[in-house]
Scaffold this active site. Structure first.
Site, PDB file in Angstrom:
ATOM      1  N   TYR A  15       0.809  -1.263  -0.156  1.00 37.67           N
ATOM      2  CA  TYR A  15       0.087   0.052  -0.010  1.00 37.67           C
ATOM      3  C   TYR A  15       0.918   1.271  -0.040  1.00 37.67           C
ATOM      4  O   TYR A  15       0.396   2.336   0.014  1.00 37.67           O
ATOM      5  CB  TYR A  15      -0.751   0.082   1.168  1.00 37.67           C
ATOM      6  CG  TYR A  15      -2.040  -0.781   1.154  1.00 37.67           C
ATOM      7  CD1 TYR A  15      -1.817  -2.246   1.024  1.00 37.67           C
ATOM      8  CD2 TYR A  15      -3.254  -0.434   1.173  1.00 37.67           C
ATOM      9  CE1 TYR A  15      -2.859  -3.075   1.017  1.00 37.67           C
ATOM     10  CE2 TYR A  15      -4.435  -1.247   0.835  1.00 37.67           C
ATOM     11  CZ  TYR A  15      -4.177  -2.388   0.771  1.00 37.67           C
ATOM     12  OH  TYR A  15      -5.181  -3.589   0.561  1.00 37.67           O
ATOM     13  N   LYS A  59       2.919 -13.912   5.882  1.00 36.78           N
ATOM     14  CA  LYS A  59       3.136 -14.903   4.654  1.00 36.78           C
ATOM     15  C   LYS A  59       4.654 -15.265   4.610  1.00 36.78           C
ATOM     16  O   LYS A  59       4.991 -15.181   3.467  1.00 36.78           O
ATOM     17  CB  LYS A  59       2.465 -14.420   3.670  1.00 36.78           C
ATOM     18  CG  LYS A  59       1.962 -15.407   2.456  1.00 36.78           C
ATOM     19  CD  LYS A  59       1.188 -16.411   2.921  1.00 36.78           C
ATOM     20  CE  LYS A  59       1.268 -17.533   1.627  1.00 36.78           C
ATOM     21  NZ  LYS A  59       0.974 -18.774   2.244  1.00 36.78           N
ATOM     22  N   ASP A  73      -2.572 -17.711   5.141  1.00 37.74           N
ATOM     23  CA  ASP A  73      -3.870 -18.520   4.700  1.00 37.74           C
ATOM     24  C   ASP A  73      -4.570 -19.326   5.756  1.00 37.74           C
ATOM     25  O   ASP A  73      -5.689 -19.777   5.559  1.00 37.74           O
ATOM     26  CB  ASP A  73      -3.455 -19.396   3.410  1.00 37.74           C
ATOM     27  CG  ASP A  73      -2.174 -19.809   3.501  1.00 37.74           C
ATOM     28  OD1 ASP A  73      -1.027 -18.847   3.907  1.00 37.74           O
ATOM     29  OD2 ASP A  73      -1.816 -20.734   3.145  1.00 37.74           O
ATOM     30  N   ASP A 116      -6.108  -5.860   5.497  1.00 36.58           N
ATOM     31  CA  ASP A 116      -7.008  -5.613   4.708  1.00 36.58           C
ATOM     32  C   ASP A 116      -8.080  -6.753   4.521  1.00 36.58           C
ATOM     33  O   ASP A 116      -9.217  -6.540   4.440  1.00 36.58           O
ATOM     34  CB  ASP A 116      -6.549  -5.065   3.053  1.00 36.58           C
ATOM     35  CG  ASP A 116      -7.526  -3.998   2.562  1.00 36.58           C
ATOM     36  OD1 ASP A 116      -8.951  -4.057   3.036  1.00 36.58           O
ATOM     37  OD2 ASP A 116      -7.429  -3.446   1.370  1.00 36.58           O
TER      38      ASP A 116
END
Ligand code: NAI
Length: 418
Positions: free
Chosen positions: A160, A227, A281, A305
């Site tokens: 972002y 991640k 995930d 987000d």
């Protein structure tokens, strides 16, 4: 004892901040607000009567908010020719606390999101999204009541940061050439390029805020969602720096999951908070299957987000979920949904997200009783089943009321209880 002076006789003043970043809130604080585009015109007036009623009902004539309109988005452009002016940003900065409705961002027209610009320019590095269930709001899962989490999303870096170039642009071509010649990375020449910066200092300040919140609110765990198995140095860095920040700042008040089981047989002693980490995930699966295992989730911008909207959907949707963006110098509270152009101006929108964001704002100001009164009023109004269109058809026995009527029902509940 002399009678307390009525707040009407006190001049409105801005909220101040001392050198330790503690807010000094006067009895008649000036709070800037941005009405917002689209349904902003519906939900802001609805929210405002709830805020005023809550403050009046718990503080009587001792406290009152003086609302100051500042513009951005379409209203800002119509008034000043600017979508987001320096004046608006400076007023928010000076007043320390502000609240806003949604702002539209045209897709693919090269204009950066006004929301992202507000967060970056005011360095509102912590996005806080509490997610809990309000019965009887319809939910797609069997046990929405097991969800009681607070997402702490880093708000200023990651993908972002706004550093990206289009396929075929001079900048993308230059960078692709550099990657090939200097770093032996041979990518398709037509690639668009985006940069994902993540730093130890910005990760640490976010994780520290998550832990401060955990200690202040008697929460049990902070999960670092990342991640790092794939993106070793960015997302993996977030995990590593997160652990470092927790132990550097809070020492033995923080324990790992291993310690929890090895030393305490899985039972957390009072005053301690567990730190753990999970791959992003897996978090999406786990929050559906075992939501009670999550308390506070701290995560980088993009993960945050996704997970905050997914969790909002899990408990019945974005029309309810509140949000706050907090930095060291100021804070902006906001509805988490968008401008809903399909229902704008029709007095149909659900105002809960903005109203509950206002409750967070009062908590932030130390006016917890007003925040509690609002949450209680919303809980009771929803339970009464007279709700806005987005919920009415899905609640058995639900009756549809307008946005403005719904907010008056909340006000009635607040006045009745206090
Ligand atoms: P959206 O949230 O505006 O709408 C998605 C769907 O949810 C629509 O069907 C809408 O009617 C419904 N909805 C949203 N809020 C509702 C409410 N309070 N009550 C009842 N129904 C509600 O998302 P969309 O359509 O993707 O975005 C529209 C515009 O909003 C875009 O310009 C986008 O950039 C902007 N946006 C602004 C945000 C902000 O200011 N924080 C956040 C998300 C989007």
């Amino acid at each position: 004892m002399p009678e307390p002076v009525s707040v009407e006789l006190i001049f409105p003043e801005p909220i101040l901040m001392d050198e330790t970043h503690q807010l000094k809130v006067p009895d008649r604080p000036i709070i800037p607000y941005i009405e917002g585009d689209g349904i902003g015109q519906d939900i802001w007036p609805a929210a405002r009567i709830v805020f005023d009623a809550a403050v009046k009902s718990v503080f009587g004539s001792k406290k009152k908010v003086e609302w100051l309109e500042v513009t951005a988005g379409e209203k800002g452009f119509a008034r000043t020719g600017e979508w987001l002016s320096d004046e608006t940003l400076n007023i928010i900065k000076r007043h320390r606390v502000a609240i806003k409705g949604p702002l539209a961002t045209p897709v693919g027209k090269g204009m950066r999101s006004l929301n992202v610009r507000i967060r970056q320019q005011l360095d509102l590095y912590t996005c806080i999204r509490p997610i809990r269930y309000y019965p009887p709001v319809p939910s797609p899962v069997c046990h929405p009541e097991r969800v009681d989490m607070v997402v702490f999303r880093e708000n200023t870096e990651d993908l972002y940061a706004g550093i990206e170039w289009d396929s075929g642009s001079w900048e993308a071509t230059k960078l692709l050439g550099l990657l090939k010649s200097e770093l032996n990375c041979d990518l398709p020449a037509s690639s668009s390029i985006g940069i994902k910066p993540m730093s130890p200092e910005k990760t640490k300040r976010l994780v520290i805020r998550a832990f401060e919140y955990a200690f202040e609110n008697n929460r049990k765990s902070v999960t670092l969602m990342h991640k790092g198995n794939i993106m070793k140095f960015t997302e993996g860095g977030f995990r590593k720096w997160g652990y470092e920040a927790a132990f550097e700042r809070f020492g033995d008040r923080v324990i790992t999951e291993e310690t929890l089981f090895e030393r305490y047989e899985g039972i957390l002693p009072d005053g301690l908070v567990v730190i753990k980490d999970r791959i992003a995930d897996m978090v999406f699966a786990e929050v559906l299957l075992r939501p009670e295992n999550f308390d506070i989730i701290a995560c980088p911008n993009l993960n945050g987000d996704y997970i905050s909207d997914a969790l909002a959907a899990q408990v019945g949707g974005l029309g309810i979920a509140p949000g706050a963006n907090i930095g060291d110098e100021c804070a902006v509270f906001e509805a988490t949904h968008g401008t809903a152009p399909d229902i704008a101006g029709k007095d149909m929108a659900n105002p809960c997200s903005l109203i509950l964001s206002g409750a967070m704002m009062f908590d932030h100001m130390g006016w917890h009783k007003a925040g509690d009164a609002i949450r209680e009023g919303v809980t009771k109004a929803l339970a009464a089943g007279k709700v806005t269109r987005d919920l009415a058809s899905m609640i058995s026995g639900g009756e549809e009321v307008t946005c403005s009527r719904f907010s008056r029902i909340i006000v009635e509940q607040i006045l009745f209880t206090h």
